[in-house]
Enzyme design. Structure first.
Site, short mmCIF file in Angstrom:
data_model
loop_
_atom_site.label_atom_id
_atom_site.label_comp_id
_atom_site.label_asym_id
_atom_site.label_seq_id
_atom_site.Cartn_x
_atom_site.Cartn_y
_atom_site.Cartn_z
CB CYS A 113 26.42 42.65 72.74
SG CYS A 113 27.00 43.96 72.98
CD GLN A 161 27.53 39.26 74.37
OE1 GLN A 161 27.46 40.23 75.63
NE2 GLN A 161 26.19 39.15 73.78
NE ARG A 178 34.73 43.83 79.23
CZ ARG A 178 33.37 43.61 78.95
NH1 ARG A 178 33.00 44.90 79.28
NH2 ARG A 178 32.89 42.94 78.57
NE ARG A 217 28.40 37.63 78.03
CZ ARG A 217 29.40 38.54 78.00
NH1 ARG A 217 28.85 39.49 78.29
NH2 ARG A 217 30.60 38.49 78.72
CG ASP A 249 28.16 46.30 70.70
OD1 ASP A 249 27.64 47.36 70.88
OD2 ASP A 249 29.32 46.33 69.76
CG HIS A 264 32.51 40.47 73.82
ND1 HIS A 264 33.12 39.43 75.39
CD2 HIS A 264 31.42 41.47 74.21
CE1 HIS A 264 32.05 39.95 76.58
NE2 HIS A 264 31.09 41.07 75.81
N1 NVA Z 1 31.77 46.98 71.16
C1 NVA Z 1 31.51 47.20 72.24
C2 NVA Z 1 31.32 45.66 72.91
C3 NVA Z 1 30.41 46.13 74.90
C4 NVA Z 1 29.91 44.80 74.89
C5 NVA Z 1 32.91 47.91 73.05
O1 NVA Z 1 33.86 47.52 73.61
O2 NVA Z 1 32.45 48.56 74.05
N1 CP Z 2 27.58 42.58 76.89
C1 CP Z 2 28.49 43.07 77.32
O1 CP Z 2 29.94 42.38 77.62
O2 CP Z 2 28.27 44.20 78.88
P1 CP Z 2 29.20 44.63 79.68
O3 CP Z 2 30.19 45.72 79.40
O4 CP Z 2 28.37 45.56 80.87
O5 CP Z 2 30.30 43.32 80.43
#
Ligand code: NVA
Ligand code: CP
Length: 302
Positions: free
Chosen positions: A258, A129, A99, A286, A218, A126
């Site tokens: 998500c 997801q 990540r 997930r 989101d 992502h």
């Molecule tokens: N768009 C959000 C998704 C979190 C799972 C982010 O990147 O923070």
């Molecule tokens: N939806 C998701 O990826 O959650 P986290 O950021 O908590 O991993």
């Protein structure tokens, strides 16, 4: 040849449904752990609850061992180059889950790694997801050609992965976003050129929600955009999923997010926690779908 899972472009529609079948079977199959004796390095440059726990638990359930690494611990790009990290981790591990902020660093890891690299979210996309989300729609028997998915909010990493998914299964995907918050133009163009799905971008949450099967949202402020919060909250005013917007969708429409969610910003608490919400199923799935990805990429499946 190793395979990566960097984006939904890395799988075919046939493989998508194979992954779903595999995820179903792994829910109940523990007799032969497919990752026995294997280790998976997991790099987290950003915070995470669902992704970290579902991958860590998933690797453990498959009989492997997860090695969790933070940015503070390994310093990608500060303490050490991504290319060196990729080569080193490949000597010790069977896969790398990452990540990261910059998608280019993920591609660099994939280029220099000799083991599969899995995208656990970048600023660009992502895919894990959206795999879990479509698996959730299948679980709820909602997956059908032309399903209308209305995404209300930011054309961010989650939307980019929806656009990639739209090349694998036929859908009517509508993004309602304020001007300036469109998805990646390259990913959008590729999705449109594929001609599998109908894709629309509108400024009107109401027209997107009308007759939709799915309302999805989101956060307005993604990880790494915290200093834009004030402007974003202003720009996204009116782009909220609430009971009024939900009333425009089909009577049996479901609500997806998500997570994590910001109640009363992109979604009201009553809708997020209401009977139409499937957000906890998405989060649970997930685990199941990522186990399938791991088993497919590095598992000894008998
Ligand atoms: N768009 C959000 C998704 C979190 C799972 C982010 O990147 O923070
Ligand atoms: N939806 C998701 O990826 O959650 P986290 O950021 O908590 O991993």
């Amino acid at each position: 040849m190793k395979n990566n899972f960097i984006s939904l472009d890395d799988i075919t529609t046939e493989e998508l449904f194979e992954l779903f079948e595999l995820a179903d079977s792994l829910k109940s199959r523990f007799a032969h752990p497919p990752l026995a004796g294997k280790t998976v390095a997991m790099i987290f440059q950003k915070p995470s609850l669902r992704t970290r726990v579902s991958f860590e638990v998933g690797v453990h359930q498959l009989g492997g061992y997860p090695v969790v690494l933070s940015q503070e611990g390994i310093g990608i790009g500060t303490r050490e180059k991504a290319s060196d990290i990729a080569q080193l981790l490949s000597r010790y591990n069977d896969a790398i889950v990452a990540r990261l902020y910059d998608h280019k660093i993920l591609l660099e890891l994939a280029q220099h790694s000799t083991v599969p690299v899995i995208n656990a979210l970048t600023d660009l996309s992502h895919p894990c997801q959206i795999l879990a989300d479509v698996y959730t729609l299948r679980q709820h028997k909602l997956l059908r050609d032309g399903i209308k998915i209305a995404f209300i909010g930011d054309g961010n990493n989650v939307v980019n992965s929806w656009l990639e998914m739209s090349k694998l299964i036929p859908m009517h995907f509508v993004l309602a976003a304020p001007k300036g918050y469109e998805p990646s133009s390259e990913i959008l163009k590729s999705a449109q050129n594929a001609q599998v799905s109908t894709i629309e971008i509108t400024r009107s949450p109401e027209s997107a929600a009308r007759n939709a099967d799915i309302l999805y949202t989101d956060v307005w402020v993604s990880m790494g955009q915290e200093n834009e919060r004030k402007k974003r909250v202003k720009d996204f005013a009116g782009f909220q999923i609430n009971s009024k917007l939900l009333s425009l969708a089909k009577p049996d429409a479901v609500v997806m997010h998500c997570l994590p969610a910001h109640r009363e910003e992109e979604i009201t608490a009553d809708v997020l926690e209401g009977v139409r919400s499937v957000v906890l199923d998405e989060a649970e799935n997930r685990l199941h779908i990522q186990k399938a990805i791991l088993a497919k990429l590095i598992g000894d499946i008998k």
